[in-house]
Scaffold this active site. Structure first.
Site, PDB file in Angstrom:
ATOM      1  N   THR A 123      40.754  44.607  51.780  1.00  0.00           N
ATOM      2  CA  THR A 123      40.052  43.328  51.970  1.00  0.00           C
ATOM      3  C   THR A 123      40.609  42.601  53.200  1.00  0.00           C
ATOM      4  OG1 THR A 123      39.653  43.185  49.615  1.00  0.00           O
ATOM      5  CG2 THR A 123      39.554  41.111  50.835  1.00  0.00           C
ATOM      6  N   PHE A 153      34.506  46.601  44.902  1.00  0.00           N
ATOM      7  CA  PHE A 153      34.269  45.580  43.872  1.00  0.00           C
ATOM      8  C   PHE A 153      34.751  46.148  42.538  1.00  0.00           C
ATOM      9  CE2 PHE A 153      31.056  44.759  47.183  1.00  0.00           C
ATOM     10  CZ  PHE A 153      31.314  43.430  47.472  1.00  0.00           C
ATOM     11  N   LEU A 154      36.037  46.504  42.485  1.00  0.00           N
ATOM     12  CA  LEU A 154      36.574  47.168  41.292  1.00  0.00           C
ATOM     13  C   LEU A 154      37.378  46.180  40.461  1.00  0.00           C
ATOM     14  CD1 LEU A 154      38.005  50.339  43.110  1.00  0.00           C
ATOM     15  CD2 LEU A 154      35.737  50.056  42.086  1.00  0.00           C
ATOM     16  N   LYS A 205      32.789  40.062  50.410  1.00  0.00           N
ATOM     17  CA  LYS A 205      33.833  40.337  49.416  1.00  0.00           C
ATOM     18  C   LYS A 205      34.518  39.035  48.994  1.00  0.00           C
ATOM     19  CE  LYS A 205      37.182  41.971  47.070  1.00  0.00           C
ATOM     20  NZ  LYS A 205      37.801  43.162  46.686  1.00  0.00           N
ATOM     21  N   ASN A 209      34.438  37.047  45.165  1.00  0.00           N
ATOM     22  CA  ASN A 209      35.596  36.653  44.347  1.00  0.00           C
ATOM     23  C   ASN A 209      35.730  35.133  44.251  1.00  0.00           C
ATOM     24  OD1 ASN A 209      36.293  39.171  43.558  1.00  0.00           O
ATOM     25  ND2 ASN A 209      38.086  39.389  44.874  1.00  0.00           N
ATOM     26  N   ALA A 264      36.457  28.721  29.396  1.00  0.00           N
ATOM     27  CA  ALA A 264      37.723  28.041  29.680  1.00  0.00           C
ATOM     28  C   ALA A 264      38.886  28.900  29.210  1.00  0.00           C
ATOM     29  CB  ALA A 264      37.733  26.695  28.972  1.00  0.00           C
ATOM     30  N   CYS A 272      43.772  39.765  42.888  1.00  0.00           N
ATOM     31  CA  CYS A 272      42.617  39.572  43.777  1.00  0.00           C
ATOM     32  C   CYS A 272      42.133  38.126  43.882  1.00  0.00           C
ATOM     33  CB  CYS A 272      41.469  40.454  43.311  1.00  0.00           C
ATOM     34  SG  CYS A 272      41.957  42.168  43.135  1.00  0.00           S
ATOM     35  N   LYS A 275      44.620  35.560  45.522  1.00  0.00           N
ATOM     36  CA  LYS A 275      44.923  35.943  46.920  1.00  0.00           C
ATOM     37  C   LYS A 275      43.681  35.772  47.811  1.00  0.00           C
ATOM     38  CE  LYS A 275      44.891  40.558  48.058  1.00  0.00           C
ATOM     39  NZ  LYS A 275      44.298  41.035  49.287  1.00  0.00           N
ATOM     40  N   LYS A 332      45.283  39.717  32.296  1.00  0.00           N
ATOM     41  CA  LYS A 332      44.152  39.779  31.356  1.00  0.00           C
ATOM     42  C   LYS A 332      44.375  41.005  30.462  1.00  0.00           C
ATOM     43  CE  LYS A 332      41.249  42.581  34.410  1.00  0.00           C
ATOM     44  NZ  LYS A 332      39.957  42.865  34.984  1.00  0.00           N
TER      45      LYS A 332
HETATM   46  C1  UGA Z   1      38.250  40.984  40.654  1.00  0.00           C
HETATM   47  C2  UGA Z   1      36.713  41.051  40.707  1.00  0.00           C
HETATM   48  O1  UGA Z   1      36.166  40.884  39.405  1.00  0.00           O
HETATM   49  C3  UGA Z   1      36.240  42.393  41.265  1.00  0.00           C
HETATM   50  O2  UGA Z   1      34.834  42.369  41.413  1.00  0.00           O
HETATM   51  C4  UGA Z   1      36.916  42.600  42.638  1.00  0.00           C
HETATM   52  O3  UGA Z   1      36.548  43.810  43.232  1.00  0.00           O
HETATM   53  C5  UGA Z   1      38.421  42.587  42.458  1.00  0.00           C
HETATM   54  O4  UGA Z   1      38.799  41.295  41.930  1.00  0.00           O
HETATM   55  C6  UGA Z   1      39.070  42.800  43.807  1.00  0.00           C
HETATM   56  O5  UGA Z   1      39.030  41.916  44.640  1.00  0.00           O
HETATM   57  O6  UGA Z   1      39.522  43.910  44.069  1.00  0.00           O
HETATM   58  P1  UGA Z   1      40.080  41.749  38.861  1.00  0.00           P
HETATM   59  O7  UGA Z   1      41.074  40.932  39.615  1.00  0.00           O
HETATM   60  O8  UGA Z   1      40.456  43.078  38.350  1.00  0.00           O
HETATM   61  O9  UGA Z   1      38.721  41.953  39.720  1.00  0.00           O
HETATM   62  O10 UGA Z   1      39.753  40.927  37.632  1.00  0.00           O
HETATM   63  P2  UGA Z   1      38.619  40.191  36.816  1.00  0.00           P
HETATM   64  O11 UGA Z   1      38.292  41.007  35.635  1.00  0.00           O
HETATM   65  O12 UGA Z   1      37.485  39.670  37.615  1.00  0.00           O
HETATM   66  O13 UGA Z   1      39.546  38.998  36.371  1.00  0.00           O
HETATM   67  C7  UGA Z   1      39.926  37.962  37.254  1.00  0.00           C
HETATM   68  C8  UGA Z   1      40.209  36.725  36.454  1.00  0.00           C
HETATM   69  O14 UGA Z   1      39.042  36.333  35.765  1.00  0.00           O
HETATM   70  C9  UGA Z   1      41.274  36.961  35.384  1.00  0.00           C
HETATM   71  O15 UGA Z   1      42.142  35.879  35.332  1.00  0.00           O
HETATM   72  C10 UGA Z   1      40.476  37.115  34.115  1.00  0.00           C
HETATM   73  O16 UGA Z   1      41.188  36.718  32.991  1.00  0.00           O
HETATM   74  C11 UGA Z   1      39.266  36.245  34.373  1.00  0.00           C
HETATM   75  N1  UGA Z   1      38.078  36.761  33.693  1.00  0.00           N
HETATM   76  C12 UGA Z   1      37.774  38.074  33.780  1.00  0.00           C
HETATM   77  C13 UGA Z   1      37.262  35.914  32.986  1.00  0.00           C
HETATM   78  O17 UGA Z   1      37.525  34.709  32.911  1.00  0.00           O
HETATM   79  N2  UGA Z   1      36.150  36.427  32.361  1.00  0.00           N
HETATM   80  C14 UGA Z   1      35.849  37.735  32.422  1.00  0.00           C
HETATM   81  O18 UGA Z   1      34.847  38.177  31.836  1.00  0.00           O
HETATM   82  C15 UGA Z   1      36.682  38.594  33.144  1.00  0.00           C
END
Ligand code: UGA
Length: 448
Positions: A123, A153-154, A205, A209, A264, A272, A275, A332
């Protein structure tokens, strides 16, 4: 197609096994010998569902091989660069590791006139591909090199499935030929392919996020308002918001996945969202735009873990010598990633207040928490053990194990602080002597 992947971290290794699964011949390259020797044995250096099985399969079938030498990109038509772009102290991204990889690769390319495509998957802020990376290949490398920016977008925890079933493939390039080759590589994944400018791809990207981060901070802001408004509950308020037909797909029959970010909790974490949000803020400021909304999103997130600590203070009257279990220190459920985890921020605050802390997370192993063990924190090996002898437990991750907490509580008098709103209301009243939660008003837990 013959492909090389530079960087065997989270993104690189998933990209490598993902392309190998579609019949490509993949060479995965990393300078870290210790990491490579683990991977060579079929061991994935991080927890991610399904990756180890595919890694072993493709190493055995020999369509995935490993190397520590950049010279081994020689045969490849396409070289992906998947190295990390960590944050600097001021929030802007640090491109040192990426630029070193780019320069080293350009040096390798100097040696032959072969035409190749370099795909940047790390990124980076808008303009990096065109203004910093392309000139290096043009000036020092081989003039037959075409450059693409292709964001990933993982999501951690479902990264392999996200790679194999993408919702979009974004190809940022000024080269029609490179656009065609990379589109062909992604054709078996059956997703919409967008060919655009490198800067649009780079910004898309961050925009993606930043939207997720904004939804979470918006939900946490509504939660704060609920906490001071009698007879409300953020779960009910946002539950009604979720029913808006514009959040649904297939003629309103299915809730869109993005709705799960309108919830909430104790704030977003991970490697990700925090940052990328900081990097986008720093980028906007560098081009003389003040990103008021993005700064507010970051501000709400910074204080959210502290709100849970305040709930403990209100419930117990102080922290010193209080026995407190923190459930879920990964950022998470479904991952063992501790980076920017709200759970650990809470642990740090509790330790500062001289509380006696126990940690339990189903995927995090004791070794990852050595720093906390050294400070006297107990690392429990089960949920039952974690809550056996504590005054309060704070739920900080949405790991599914924590939903069954009532099983262990029958005759227990325990204060539960639900930082993720994972306990259903019928259960929460039965199980806990006192139940506090984000977004739930209670005269005693009004927080300023
Ligand atoms: C995130 C994005 O979702 C991806 O699309 C992106 O590619 C990735 O960053 C990246 O930049 O590489 P990730 O950090 O693995 O992925 O996590 P998420 O599952 O999106 O969680 C991020 C935050 O959102 C966490 O604090 C999590 O607890 C929260 N979250 C996640 C929610 O509040 N609800 C959800 O359904 C999932």
């Amino acid at each position: 197609m013959k492909i090389s992947i530079i960087g065997c971290g989270f993104v690189g290794l998933i990209t490598a096994v993902g392309f190998a699964s579609k019949g490509n011949l993949v060479k995965a390259i990393d300078i870290d010998q210790a990491r490579l020797s683990e991977i060579r044995k079929g061991r994935v250096p991080f927890y991610e569902e399904g990756v180890e099985k595919l890694l072993k399969t493709y190493l055995n079938q020999e369509n995935l091989s490993l190397s520590s030498s950049l010279e081994d990109v020689d045969e490849s038509e396409v070289v992906f660069i998947c190295v990390q772009t960590p944050p600097q102290l001021n929030g802007a991204i640090d491109l040192k590791i990426l630029m070193t990889a780019v320069k080293d690769l350009a040096d390798v390319f100097k040696k032959s006139a072969k035409s190749r495509i370099v795909v940047i998957r790390s990124t980076v802020i808008p303009g990096t591909t065109e203004n910093m990376i392309m000139p290096i290949f043009q000036q020092n490398g081989n003039l037959n090199t075409e450059i693409v920016f292709n964001p990933e977008f993982l999501r951690e925890g479902s990264a392999l499935s996200d790679f194999l079933n993408p919702d979009r493939i974004v190809i940022g390039t000024n080269s029609a030929k490179a656009g065609k080759v990379i589109s062909k590589l992604y054709t078996p994944f059956n997703a919409p392919i967008i060919i655009t400018t490198p800067s649009t791809a780079e910004l898309s990207k961050y925009a993606s996020n930043a939207l997720l981060a904004t939804l979470i901070s918006y939900s946490n802001e509504i939660a704060k308002i609920c906490e001071r408004t009698p007879n409300t509950d953020v779960e009910d308020v946002l539950g009604i918001v979720h029913l808006d037909r514009r959040f649904k797909i297939l003629n309103g029959e299915i809730k869109a996945d993005i709705v799960s970010y309108l919830k909430a909790g104790c704030g977003f974490g991970g490697s990700c969202l925090p940052k990328d949000l900081s990097a986008l803020i720093a980028y906007a400021q560098s081009i003389k735009e003040e990103p008021f909304l993005l700064k507010a999103v970051a501000h709400v997130n910074k204080y959210q873990p502290k709100r849970l600590v305040k709930m403990v203070l209100i419930a117990l009257g102080g922290l010193e010598n209080k026995k407190i279990a923190v459930l879920g220190v990964a950022f998470k459920g479904g991952t063992d990633d501790l980076r920017d985890s709200p759970g650990l921020k809470i642990v740090d605050e509790l330790l500062e207040g001289k509380a006696k802390v126990t940690i339990f997370d189903p995927l995090v192993v004791s070794l990852q928490l050595q720093r906390y063990k050294d400070k006297g924190v107990i690392i429990a090996s089960s949920l039952k053990e974690a809550i056996e002898d504590v005054d309060v437990c704070i739920i900080t991750s949405n790991a599914s194990e924590f939903r069954s907490i009532n099983k262990y509580l029958r005759n227990k008098k325990l204060i539960i602080i639900d930082g993720r709103r994972i306990l259903k209301s019928s259960k929460k009243i039965k199980i806990a002597k006192t139940y506090y939660a984000i977004g739930l008003p209670k005269e005693r837990i009004y927080i300023s």
